[in-house]
Design an enzyme around this catalytic site. Structure first.
Site, PDB file in Angstrom:
ATOM      1  N   TYR A 145       0.865  -1.180   0.000  1.00 13.18           N
ATOM      2  CA  TYR A 145       0.000   0.000   0.000  1.00 13.18           C
ATOM      3  C   TYR A 145       0.904   1.233   0.000  1.00 13.18           C
ATOM      4  CZ  TYR A 145      -3.558   3.351   1.643  1.00 13.18           C
ATOM      5  OH  TYR A 145      -4.404   4.419   1.777  1.00 13.18           O
ATOM      6  N   ASP A 240       9.395   2.736  -0.590  1.00 16.23           N
ATOM      7  CA  ASP A 240       8.355   3.425   0.184  1.00 16.23           C
ATOM      8  C   ASP A 240       8.642   3.142   1.656  1.00 16.23           C
ATOM      9  OD1 ASP A 240       4.686   3.227   0.402  1.00 16.23           O
ATOM     10  OD2 ASP A 240       6.212   4.200   1.639  1.00 16.23           O
ATOM     11  N   LYS A 268       4.548   9.399   8.506  1.00 13.16           N
ATOM     12  CA  LYS A 268       4.440   8.888   9.882  1.00 13.16           C
ATOM     13  C   LYS A 268       5.502   9.479  10.830  1.00 13.16           C
ATOM     14  CE  LYS A 268       2.354   4.707   7.988  1.00 13.16           C
ATOM     15  NZ  LYS A 268       0.930   4.790   8.382  1.00 13.16           N
TER      16      LYS A 268
HETATM   17  P1  KE4 Z   1      -0.787   8.270   4.392  1.00 10.24           P
HETATM   18  O1  KE4 Z   1      -1.274   8.977   3.151  1.00 10.24           O
HETATM   19  O2  KE4 Z   1      -1.875   7.456   5.069  1.00 10.24           O
HETATM   20  O3  KE4 Z   1      -0.058   9.217   5.351  1.00 10.24           O
HETATM   21  O4  KE4 Z   1       0.369   7.236   3.958  1.00 10.24           O
HETATM   22  C1  KE4 Z   1       0.067   6.278   2.975  1.00 10.24           C
HETATM   23  C2  KE4 Z   1       1.030   5.125   3.126  1.00 10.24           C
HETATM   24  C3  KE4 Z   1       2.073   5.009   2.225  1.00 10.24           C
HETATM   25  N1  KE4 Z   1       2.968   4.000   2.320  1.00 10.24           N
HETATM   26  C4  KE4 Z   1       2.875   3.080   3.312  1.00 10.24           C
HETATM   27  C5  KE4 Z   1       3.891   1.988   3.383  1.00 10.24           C
HETATM   28  C6  KE4 Z   1       1.830   3.154   4.266  1.00 10.24           C
HETATM   29  O5  KE4 Z   1       1.741   2.226   5.242  1.00 10.24           O
HETATM   30  C7  KE4 Z   1       0.893   4.201   4.182  1.00 10.24           C
HETATM   31  C8  KE4 Z   1      -0.263   4.329   5.161  1.00 10.24           C
HETATM   32  N2  KE4 Z   1      -0.375   3.301   6.133  1.00 10.24           N
HETATM   33  C9  KE4 Z   1      -1.717   3.018   6.590  1.00 10.24           C
HETATM   34  C10 KE4 Z   1      -1.629   1.889   7.613  1.00 10.24           C
HETATM   35  N3  KE4 Z   1      -1.350   0.652   7.000  1.00 10.24           N
HETATM   36  C11 KE4 Z   1      -2.388   4.244   7.143  1.00 10.24           C
HETATM   37  C12 KE4 Z   1      -3.626   3.969   7.971  1.00 10.24           C
HETATM   38  C13 KE4 Z   1      -4.844   4.530   7.317  1.00 10.24           C
HETATM   39  O6  KE4 Z   1      -5.014   4.357   6.086  1.00 10.24           O
HETATM   40  O7  KE4 Z   1      -5.643   5.125   8.073  1.00 10.24           O
END
Ligand code: KE4
Length: 429
Positions: A145, A240, A268
């Site tokens: 993701y 990533d 994060k």
């Molecule tokens: P954000 O746009 O949510 O800040 O980041 C996206 C993203 C990009 N790359 C990786 C490896 C990530 O894990 C994420 C976001 N992680 C999720 C949890 N698995 C965020 C939780 C959510 O969607 O509320």
């Protein structure tokens, strides 16, 4: 039995004015059932919900709170900065200060651009790779993701999996055709795609340690093989590190495993709990970015001093106290051993994946090495495990396709309390 009445009442109200009552789908507990918990406040390793329950937190806002909630240096920095104004839409010194620190901490990057989320970071990194190489196609891995940008919502992990439509409506066929899907830990699947799309692939984007199909570490040689394929075929390799950056090591997976990426994305931890994402690379790539080069990317609140103050306080702590990474790994290893021994004692079929302070429990009979094997996990057992742990005051990810995020604020007494909770819950599985 814990009481969650106020959380449920708040959820009912939220659903009247917010789709699904949440601002990010995975929070809605759809994958595990029941109403989500509404948090009133948090400190260190503990959440305090609206019904007065104290929960030991193994999600930590999905990663940022690596030093615990309401971490003093971060809170103090934000309070002081707020008094001077929160955002100007003009350059400020603190952006340079945190950029210099990030460049000093992370290998193979000369410049960094700050944005407001991990999604923005990954979306911008792919646009930059396409602009730099002049090619359109990208390779991602099933179960990884990279945020909710259209190009990534093809067999994405995390919340997208639990909603059963990996290719989200709204993503056009035109977009989807340029996103090619490989299998994690399977170099042959990447070779096949490259052979079938010679000269058309701009980049490979990967979570170097996957965290969105549970935690899946790279097999020995997998990332090295990716690096080699990218060099041979002039494809950019994007790590990533939104999850792994500043968590697995000061320099992330590039430092931990000694493998060079061409572009690295962050989120994060880099924001210390405020909205910050970033992407970084060597000069020849970053100089393609506006206003220097032709690849456009922008943001009203990008690099705003308030978020930069939180991020700078966080990175400064991690830079000055490198022993934190060892402590995080040792606590996670202790938890791993405790959970494994306890589940084995009760004959619960499971497998635990871990690398550094990223860990996940899979109720699957075989090794979990990619999305397909992760999906073999027994979700009914996971649901019982999740709610059983919650009843014991332990908050883990409300989905089997997530990773637990350890915070250094956890004490060994907290870990023992968690292992004791597993001992109670295991008997109900
Ligand atoms: P954000 O746009 O949510 O800040 O980041 C996206 C993203 C990009 N790359 C990786 C490896 C990530 O894990 C994420 C976001 N992680 C999720 C949890 N698995 C965020 C939780 C959510 O969607 O509320």
């Amino acid at each position: 039995m814990k009481n969650y009445q106020r959380s449920s009442a708040l959820f009912a109200a939220a659903q009247q004015v917010i789709p699904g009552g949440v601002n990010s789908p995975v929070r809605a507990f759809k994958s595990v059932g029941g109403d989500p918990i509404f948090v009133k406040q948090a400190k260190g390793a503990y959440l305090y919900d609206e019904d007065g329950n104290r929960l030991i937190d193994y999600i930590n806002s999905w990663g940022p709170m690596v030093l615990g909630h309401a971490y003093e240096p971060v809170v103090d920095a934000v309070i002081e900065k707020t008094k001077l104004g929160t955002s100007f839409g003009m350059p400020t010194e603190i952006e340079t200060t945190i950029a210099e620190l990030a460049v000093a901490m992370v290998p193979n990057i000369d410049k960094i651009r700050f944005v407001n989320s991990g999604t923005e970071a990954c979306m911008s990194a792919v646009r930059l790779a396409r602009g730099f190489t002049g090619k359109d196609k990208i390779i991602k891995f099933a179960g990884c993701y990279h945020g909710h940008s259209d190009a990534f919502l093809i067999q994405a992990g995390s919340g997208a999996v639990t909603f059963g439509h990996p290719n989200s409506p709204g993503v056009t066929a035109g977009t989807a055709k340029d996103t090619l899907l490989a299998r994690y830990n399977d170099l042959d699947s990447v070779r096949e795609i490259i052979a079938a799309n010679t000269g058309e692939i701009a980049c490979v984007i990967i979570e170097p340690v996957a965290g969105n199909m549970g935690c899946i570490p790279p097999r020995t040689g997998f990332l090295e093989g990716l690096r080699e394929l990218c060099d041979t075929h002039k494809i950019l390799l994007i790590f990533d590190e939104v999850m792994t950056g500043f968590r697995l090591a000061a320099g992330g997976v590039q430092e931990l495993l000694g493998i060079r990426a061409d572009i690295v994305t962050f989120g994060k931890v880099i924001g210390g709990g405020l909205p910050v994402g970033a992407f970084a690379a060597r000069n020849e790539i970053m100089e393609y970015l506006a206003p220097l080069g032709p690849v456009y990317q922008a943001g009203t609140l990008s690099g705003n001093p308030l978020a930069m103050a939180a991020g700078l306080a966080m990175l400064t702590e991690l830079h000055n106290k490198p022993e934190i990474f060892k402590s995080l790994e040792e606590k996670t290893k202790y938890l791993h051993q405790g959970i494994a021994t306890t589940l084995e004692k009760h004959g619960v079929i499971h497998t635990i994946n871990r690398l550094g302070s990223m860990i996940s429990v899979h109720f699957a009979p075989d090794a979990v090495v990619d999305f397909e094997s992760s999906a073999q996990g027994n979700n009914e057992t996971f649901k019982k495990f999740f709610h059983g742990m919650l009843a014991q005051g332990i908050y883990i990810a409300p989905s089997a396709f997530e990773t637990w995020f350890i915070t250094d604020a956890l004490t060994y007494a907290d870990l023992d309390e968690t292992i004791a909770a597993v001992n109670v819950v295991a008997q109900t599985l």
